[in-house]
Each structure stands twice: as structure tokens, then as C-alpha cells.
Design an enzyme around this catalytic site. Sequence first.
Site, mmCIF file in Angstrom:
data_model
loop_
_atom_site.group_PDB
_atom_site.id
_atom_site.type_symbol
_atom_site.label_atom_id
_atom_site.label_comp_id
_atom_site.label_asym_id
_atom_site.label_seq_id
_atom_site.Cartn_x
_atom_site.Cartn_y
_atom_site.Cartn_z
ATOM 1 N N TYR A 159 3.964 -1.015 10.790
ATOM 2 C CA TYR A 159 4.313 -0.188 9.622
ATOM 3 C C TYR A 159 3.555 1.134 9.713
ATOM 4 O O TYR A 159 2.353 1.151 9.994
ATOM 5 C CB TYR A 159 3.921 -0.954 8.358
ATOM 6 N N ASP A 171 0.611 -9.254 9.542
ATOM 7 C CA ASP A 171 1.375 -8.693 8.428
ATOM 8 C C ASP A 171 2.696 -9.453 8.384
ATOM 9 O O ASP A 171 3.542 -9.309 9.270
ATOM 10 C CB ASP A 171 1.591 -7.189 8.653
ATOM 11 N N LYS A 187 7.884 -5.857 -1.326
ATOM 12 C CA LYS A 187 9.155 -6.037 -0.630
ATOM 13 C C LYS A 187 9.835 -7.353 -1.060
ATOM 14 O O LYS A 187 10.227 -7.473 -2.187
ATOM 15 C CB LYS A 187 8.926 -5.947 0.875
ATOM 16 N N ARG A 203 -12.003 -6.655 -13.671
ATOM 17 C CA ARG A 203 -11.913 -6.334 -12.239
ATOM 18 C C ARG A 203 -12.203 -7.552 -11.362
ATOM 19 O O ARG A 203 -11.857 -7.573 -10.190
ATOM 20 C CB ARG A 203 -12.863 -5.163 -11.919
HETATM 21 C C1 LIG Z 1 5.767 -1.545 2.924
HETATM 22 C C2 LIG Z 1 4.935 -2.201 3.928
HETATM 23 C C3 LIG Z 1 3.537 -2.174 3.843
HETATM 24 C C4 LIG Z 1 2.805 -1.393 2.765
HETATM 25 O O1 LIG Z 1 2.993 -1.988 1.511
HETATM 26 P P1 LIG Z 1 2.880 -1.161 0.132
HETATM 27 O O2 LIG Z 1 3.131 -2.205 -0.885
HETATM 28 O O3 LIG Z 1 3.922 -0.085 0.191
HETATM 29 O O4 LIG Z 1 1.506 -0.576 0.069
HETATM 30 C C5 LIG Z 1 2.816 -2.855 4.807
HETATM 31 N N1 LIG Z 1 3.428 -3.534 5.804
HETATM 32 C C6 LIG Z 1 4.768 -3.568 5.921
HETATM 33 C C7 LIG Z 1 5.385 -4.320 7.049
HETATM 34 C C8 LIG Z 1 5.566 -2.904 4.996
HETATM 35 O O5 LIG Z 1 6.901 -2.935 5.130
#
Ligand SMILES: *Cc1c(COP(=O)(O)O)cnc(C)c1O
Length: 367
Positions: A102, A176, A201, A51
Amino acid sequence: MSEPAPDRTHRRPATIAVTAGRPAHEPDQPLNAPITMASTYVATGDLEYGRYGNPTWAAFEEALGALEGGRALAFASGMAAATTVLDLVGLGGGVVAPRHAYSGTVMALADLEMRERLHATLVDIADTDAVIAAMQADEDCALLWIESPTNPALELADIPALAAAAHELGIRVVVDNTFATPLRQQPLSLGADIVVHSATKYIAGHSDVQLGAIVVDDEEVLSALKGRRDLVGAIPGPFETWLALRGLRTLHVRLDRAEANAAELARRLADHPAIEEVRYPGFGAIVAPVLKGGGPAADLLAHDVRLWVHATSLGGVESTLERRRRWKAEAATIPEGLVRLSVGIEDVEDLWDDLDQALAGIAPVRA
Ligand SMILES: *Cc1c(COP(=O)(O)O)cnc(C)c1O
């Protein structure tokens, strides 16, 4: 007077994507970091327990950190990374965040607010004066959450101006960076303190892995965040991390192609009679057309495409689309007829042909 010698050790982003986080160039070393499956390590070293650390995470973190210009930590998902950052806000602290962030981030803020952990002020992140006013209005504000471009409205924030104003007020700034990726935007160099990624993504890029990351350039914040990861255990699997690193190796090539496709589709869609408006920030591979026929037309489009896949998420090699308002959690200020296109790396003519045939079928809806 002679010119200073060029710095031939300086590497450009495409080279960093390919080379960072590799084992040393020594005989019998593998070219790629192996997948280390281990819950424990021989004692008295740096790792000790599964961990707390993993060599496969370290390879991914080195590569992403090099691309963003900071030190990275891998997490189990983008939301694991995001909620770990929100955890830095002390009890009763304030967060200013985009109303069109998001939807998972907005839901996490609402959940923390309901449990009286913190309070959130949602703003139009493209309206710099309004964001600054919201920070000034909340004397307990501890964190400015930026997403740029926003998902799915594709609004852009003025990161340097917002970061400067936040720092003057003693407020920490997180960006983000999922949509832009470090190849189009490096928030740390624009004044942000923390970068968050859904590596699910573009970074992983093949719709087959869930992973998140945080990048910072401050040792103290890094160790606070690692401390949270150690305790909460929001850690990624070594195999998932390896897949994300494998994806990262081709990020620049995938993004260049997807972006070129997206720009072309945005141009063509803007001229289509069934389309009210096309949102495209001029970079990246997400395009958001708003259909004149509203929700029903957008649903028909999602139903009638054959090459495009009707699916949520984004950033994979394959093109996907969805009407965002089909989700109850999506902001009510997002138009019913907005379709988020995640443009992939297929031939743009095939992508256009499929959209065009599906759009032809919905023209009657708006009559
Ligand atoms: C998909 C997404 C998230 C969340 O990510 P996960 O890997 O699904 O937990 C956060 N911010 C943005 C802009 C996203 O497109």
C-alpha cells in the site's frame, strides 16, 4: 470403540462474525454493545481514562480477535495501526517490505528512513528467494512486512515459507491482511506474529468510517502495542468503532457476494479486446485489469463509467474504480494502464453492462 463426540462449541467464521463481542445473553442486556461515549471512568477500575480503554473498542476487538485467532487492538486508521507496528523497530533497525505494498505504507517507510529512524529494503514479495536474501543481507533487519495480496498489483506472498525463514533469523513478521480479510487468510495461523488491518475497507465495509486494527497472539507484543496506543493516542472514536463492528457482522455475506462478482468480471474482462491483462488472485473482490491503451485509456474508463464510482479506497458495498498511477506516490513499476476495481455487491450484470459500455468508448484510443 465410539467416535469422539463432535465439539459443538466450535464456531465457524460466519457464526463468529455474527456472535463475537456481544453482551451476555441475560435479561435486559442489549443484543449489541452500546456506543460508550466517555473520556473518563469512575476511578479504581480497569479503564480509568478514555485514551486507555473503551467498552465499544473492547467489543470490536473481541470480534476481530476471534476471527483472526488472536487479540486485537483498535486504532484510529489503518495507517495509525501500521505506523504503531513500525514503531516497534528499534533505532537503526531494518525493515524488508514489498515494493508494491500500500502506497501509504511505502511512504511511511520512506519518511522514517529519511529521518534516520530505520532503513527499508523494498522487494518483490512474490519472489520468496529474493525476500529471504534481502533479510539475510541486512544484519540489522528486525521486521519483515508482508502484504498479500498486494495493493494494487495483487501479488501473493508465500507467508509460511517467509515466516519460517524470518524467524530463523530472529526477524518479526507482520502481515497487512486488509485485502484478504480473516475470512480468506489468517496470517497468525500461517506463522505471522502481527496482523494489521485497514478496517476502513472490508471490515467496516460501507465507505463511511476510518478505522484500523492490529491482531497478535503474544501477550508481550500486545502490551507493547497497547502501550504505544496509550501514549501516542492513535485511538478510534467509539462511534466509528461501533460502525466497524456493525459492518463486521455482515462481512462474510458481503465478501461472498463481492468475490463472486469479482471472479465473474475478471473472467469477462480477460476476453475483452481493450484489455491487455487481468490481475485477479482467485479470491477476494479486487480485480486489476491493465488497459492496452495505457494511462489515457484508463482515465477514459474512469470518466465514462456511470454505475461504478471513480473514487479511491476500496472494500465498500458499492463498486469503485481508479487508475492507481494517477497518484504520484504509486510505485513506478505499476503499469500506467492498471485500473483497480473494488467490486461491490450490486447485480453483476449491471456492473458488467457499465464496464462494457465504458470500454466500448475507449477502443479507438488504442488504434
Ligand atoms: C487503505 C489501506 C491501508 C491504510 O488504511 P487507512 O485506514 O486508510 O489508514 C493500509 N493497507 C492497505 C492494504 C490499505 O488498502
